[in-house]
Design a protein around this motif. Structure first.
Motif, PDB file in Angstrom:
ATOM      1  N   ALA A   9      49.210  72.877 -72.739  1.00 26.49           N
ATOM      2  CA  ALA A   9      50.014  71.739 -72.257  1.00 26.49           C
ATOM      3  C   ALA A   9      49.489  71.177 -70.938  1.00 26.49           C
ATOM      4  CB  ALA A   9      51.469  72.184 -72.119  1.00 26.49           C
ATOM      5  N   PRO A  10      48.332  70.542 -70.956  1.00 26.98           N
ATOM      6  CA  PRO A  10      47.774  70.036 -69.687  1.00 26.98           C
ATOM      7  C   PRO A  10      48.425  68.740 -69.225  1.00 26.98           C
ATOM      8  CG  PRO A  10      46.318  69.449 -71.490  1.00 26.98           C
ATOM      9  CD  PRO A  10      47.442  70.264 -72.092  1.00 26.98           C
ATOM     10  N   GLU A  43      51.401  66.562 -70.846  1.00 26.36           N
ATOM     11  CA  GLU A  43      52.538  66.575 -69.920  1.00 26.36           C
ATOM     12  C   GLU A  43      52.344  65.458 -68.885  1.00 26.36           C
ATOM     13  OE1 GLU A  43      53.684  70.662 -68.882  1.00 26.36           O
ATOM     14  OE2 GLU A  43      54.489  70.662 -70.911  1.00 26.36           O
ATOM     15  N   ARG A 220      49.824  80.934 -70.534  1.00 22.74           N
ATOM     16  CA  ARG A 220      49.483  80.036 -69.431  1.00 22.74           C
ATOM     17  C   ARG A 220      49.099  80.861 -68.205  1.00 22.74           C
ATOM     18  NH1 ARG A 220      55.726  77.875 -68.699  1.00 22.74           N
ATOM     19  NH2 ARG A 220      56.567  79.851 -67.966  1.00 22.74           N
TER      20      ARG A 220
HETATM   21  N1  GLU Z   1      51.476  71.115 -67.544  1.00 25.86           N
HETATM   22  C1  GLU Z   1      51.357  72.342 -66.827  1.00 25.86           C
HETATM   23  C2  GLU Z   1      50.068  72.355 -66.040  1.00 25.86           C
HETATM   24  O1  GLU Z   1      49.164  71.584 -66.335  1.00 25.86           O
HETATM   25  C3  GLU Z   1      51.343  73.566 -67.730  1.00 25.86           C
HETATM   26  C4  GLU Z   1      52.675  73.812 -68.332  1.00 25.86           C
HETATM   27  C5  GLU Z   1      52.845  75.117 -69.072  1.00 25.86           C
HETATM   28  O2  GLU Z   1      51.900  75.632 -69.681  1.00 25.86           O
HETATM   29  O3  GLU Z   1      53.976  75.585 -69.093  1.00 25.86           O
HETATM   30  O4  GLU Z   1      49.939  73.137 -65.118  1.00 25.86           O
END
Ligand code: GLU
Length: 288
Positions: A9-10, A43, A220
């Motif tokens: 989820a980048p 995201e 993550r």
């Molecule tokens: N969007 C978040 C980031 O780029 C990661 C979110 C997640 O993996 O929960 O750091």
């Protein structure tokens, strides 16, 4: 049993670096090994910092690494209504209040308290304000006049509504925490769940999306380990299922610092331009 669901989820607010590659590859490899699904989620709630060229580069870099993901890709900017619905539900439970101090005012109030002001796991000072003592009438009036505000969770009230929460950790936290980890949501204070200019927050949208997408495994970086405390609290309040969590080591630069999106030396685009191959990236990351 339905197959396990993994996601990467980048945020498209910069180019991907080796740290992102480790997260993406671990998710992909773990999904493969478990016969599971691999999702990509963009995201991009912060319109001021996210850019289409960074999103295009994410697809390009991940495809180059050899990853395949399901389409369509969920982009958070298209789902503000879902986050609003979750926020409304928390509001109906009496757990959300508006605060009107600017970031500058909060910094000043924190400074006045001296060097020992409590900080959240991200290092930001805990909300030192007193908006939660404003009367309902006063809050309504100030919101109605369009005054800029943040919507915060009343942490004490939220914790009073839940039982002590845990999560199952198969990776580890910064101090080696693993197995059943006790969530410590109080460490976040009255965290911001939405702002006037961004009607949601990372914490709220990630919890809503992981549930809506049926994510069973969150893999993550360790920098998000203690965010899980807040995520478990929101899941419990919103009656959403809790996925399992696997927080992995961070990729550090030569000085031992966490990589930032501006670090040229570890950008996937730069490494690729230097002639490195995906197998070299895996080797650099210690993945076979
Ligand atoms: N969007 C978040 C980031 O780029 C990661 C979110 C997640 O993996 O929960 O750091």
């Amino acid at each position: 049993m339905p197959p396990p669901v993994f996601r990467f989820a980048p945020s498209p607010n910069g180019y991907l670096h080796l740290g992102h590659a480790l997260s993406a590859l671990m998710n992909f490899d773990m999904a493969r090994a478990a016969g599971g699904r691999f999702l990509l989620r963009i995201e991009d709630i912060d319109a001021a910092r996210c850019r289409p060229e960074f999103e295009a580069a994410i697809y390009d870099d991940l495809a180059w690494l050899g990853l395949e993901w399901e389409r369509p890709v969920r982009r958070q900017s298209g789902h503000f209504d879902a986050y609003r619905a979750a926020l409304d539900r928390l509001t109906e439970m009496g757990l959300i209040y508006p605060s009107f101090e600017s970031r500058g005012e909060i910094a000043r109030m924190t400074a006045e308290r001296g060097g020992n002001a409590a900080r959240d796991p991200d290092g930001a000072p805990l909300y030192p304000g007193h908006a939660n003592v404003l009367t309902a009438e006063e809050r309504r009036r100030r919101v109605a006049t369009g005054e800029s505000h943040a919507l915060r969770i009343d942490m004490a009230a939220a914790i009073a509504r839940t039982v002590p929460l845990h999560w199952q950790e198969t990776g580890s936290g910064p101090d080696g925490e693993t197995g059943s980890v006790a969530a410590q949501p109080a460490a976040w204070g009255d965290a911001v769940l939405a702002r006037k200019e961004i009607p949601t927050s990372y914490h709220l949208s990630v919890v809503v999306d992981d549930a809506l997408q049926g994510v069973t495994h969150v893999v993550r970086g360790q920098d998000l380990f203690w965010s899980t405390s807040l995520h478990r609290l929101l899941q419990d309040l919103l009656e959403l299922p809790a996925p399992g969590y696997h927080h992995h080591r961070l990729v550090l630069d030569a000085e031992g610092r966490k990589l930032s999106k501006s670090t040229q030396a570890t950008g996937l685009r730069e490494l690729r331009a230097q002639g490195l191959k995906p197998a070299d990236i895996r080797r650099m990351l210690g993945l076979t």
